[in-house]
Design an enzyme around this catalytic site. Structure first.
Site, PDB file in Angstrom:
ATOM      1  N   LYS A  10      23.732  72.756  57.988  1.00  0.00           N
ATOM      2  CA  LYS A  10      22.823  71.694  57.550  1.00  0.00           C
ATOM      3  C   LYS A  10      21.451  72.311  57.270  1.00  0.00           C
ATOM      4  O   LYS A  10      20.916  73.041  58.107  1.00  0.00           O
ATOM      5  CB  LYS A  10      22.680  70.642  58.646  1.00  0.00           C
ATOM      6  CG  LYS A  10      21.566  69.618  58.411  1.00  0.00           C
ATOM      7  CD  LYS A  10      21.182  68.902  59.695  1.00  0.00           C
ATOM      8  CE  LYS A  10      20.532  69.786  60.705  1.00  0.00           C
ATOM      9  NZ  LYS A  10      19.129  70.150  60.382  1.00  0.00           N
ATOM     10  N   PRO A  89      25.003  80.953  63.437  1.00  0.00           N
ATOM     11  CA  PRO A  89      24.239  81.331  64.639  1.00  0.00           C
ATOM     12  C   PRO A  89      23.830  80.112  65.451  1.00  0.00           C
ATOM     13  O   PRO A  89      23.708  79.003  64.922  1.00  0.00           O
ATOM     14  CB  PRO A  89      23.020  82.069  64.071  1.00  0.00           C
ATOM     15  CG  PRO A  89      22.901  81.607  62.655  1.00  0.00           C
ATOM     16  CD  PRO A  89      24.296  81.306  62.194  1.00  0.00           C
ATOM     17  N   ALA A  91      21.478  77.646  67.884  1.00  0.00           N
ATOM     18  CA  ALA A  91      20.084  77.187  68.000  1.00  0.00           C
ATOM     19  C   ALA A  91      19.234  77.722  66.854  1.00  0.00           C
ATOM     20  O   ALA A  91      18.172  78.298  67.055  1.00  0.00           O
ATOM     21  CB  ALA A  91      19.502  77.627  69.342  1.00  0.00           C
ATOM     22  N   ASP A 126      21.166  64.799  64.887  1.00  0.00           N
ATOM     23  CA  ASP A 126      21.724  65.396  63.672  1.00  0.00           C
ATOM     24  C   ASP A 126      23.210  65.090  63.466  1.00  0.00           C
ATOM     25  O   ASP A 126      23.748  65.387  62.399  1.00  0.00           O
ATOM     26  CB  ASP A 126      21.536  66.918  63.693  1.00  0.00           C
ATOM     27  CG  ASP A 126      20.135  67.344  63.293  1.00  0.00           C
ATOM     28  OD1 ASP A 126      19.432  66.530  62.662  1.00  0.00           O
ATOM     29  OD2 ASP A 126      19.751  68.482  63.614  1.00  0.00           O
TER      30      ASP A 126
END
Length: 272
Positions: A10, A89, A91, A126
């Site tokens: 995103k 990846p 965070a 999210d």
């Protein structure tokens, strides 16, 4: 019967912080798009919950109730085994965990032939937008979503491998009441799209750079590459993106950055 689903990265092309509620939640106005690269999941009905994780970013992913995928399955109310190929990846400001959770919900809706009864917003701001999976304007605390038409964009995603705690970034905001995006541009007028994008902001970019100065270096490097039209950070960081005039520029840029910084995560993608 197993169901395979895709969980795309995103990207917040814009992220305007427009206020803060009395309960502490921040109000946002953000144009969100999705990459053609992400995690992959395989969900299968099972007698007990389980998660297995493979892929380049498998290390450190929890295999129990701490995992957002597990919590998404519990919210749905059925028991499944989840196989997660972790290509994004952690965070990183690109919604990896939220996109994974949304993908699990999508798979379970297919498997059990019903819609989820619980509110995905309880899993995180999210998750609902990731369930949409295409260009959308996200407002409020992530509860106001409006589909929008936006042209596909050629981009390079770059993450320098540093963590930026989201609460720390929000604490670093000098102002929590900022202007929203206003009207979106006409998607079939390229000059309008570019001018509009450049005029927008990510209000979390400056405090993220203050916390991790390397982010500023990433943006500076992207801004100097051939064919780039915009360089900005996504979400609360540390992933940054460069928008390029066409795919060949993006491909060359990704190769250049990866060669110069082999320890960074770099991907040429299309956003839509």
């Amino acid at each position: 019967m197993a169901t395979e689903v895709f969980a795309p990265a995103k990207i917040n092309l814009t992220l305007h912080v427009t206020g803060q509620r009395s309960d502490g939640y921040h109000l946002l106005d953000s144009l969100v798009v999705f990459a053609d690269f992400g995690d992959r999941l395989r969900v299968t009905p099972a007698s007990e919950m389980s998660i297995t994780v493979t892929g380049p970013f498998a290390e450190g992913v929890p295999l129990d109730q701490r995992n957002l995928c597990w919590r998404a399955a519990e919210l749905f109310g059925e028991t499944v085994s989840i196989e997660l190929e972790k290509n994004l990846p952690h965070a990183a400001g690109i919604g990896g965990g939220s996109s994974d959770a949304a993908a699990v919900i999508s798979a379970m809706e297919q498997i059990f032939d019903r819609a989820i009864q619980g509110d995905p917003l309880t899993l995180g701001a999210d998750v609902p937008v990731c369930a949409v999976g295409k260009a959308v304007r996200m407002q409020g605390i992530g509860d106001q979503l409006g589909l929008c038409h936006f042209p596909p964009l050629c981009a390079v995603l770059v993450n320098p491998g540093v963590l930026v705690p989201t609460p720390l970034v929000f604490q670093g905001l000098t102002s929590k009441e900022n202007p929203g995006m206003g009207a979106l541009p006409q998607p079939d007028v390229p000059s309008d799209v570019w001018d509009w994008l450049v005029a927008q902001r990510n209000d979390l970019q400056a405090p993220a750079i203050a916390a991790q100065p390397v982010i500023g270096g990433v943006l500076e490097g992207l801004s100097g590459l051939a064919g780039v039209r915009l360089a900005r950070m996504s979400g609360s960081g540390a992933t940054c993106f460069g928008i390029f005039e066409h795919a060949e520029f993006a491909k060359r840029a990704a190769q250049h950055i990866q060669k110069a910084h082999p320890d960074w995560w770099v991907r040429a993608v299309q956003l839509s």
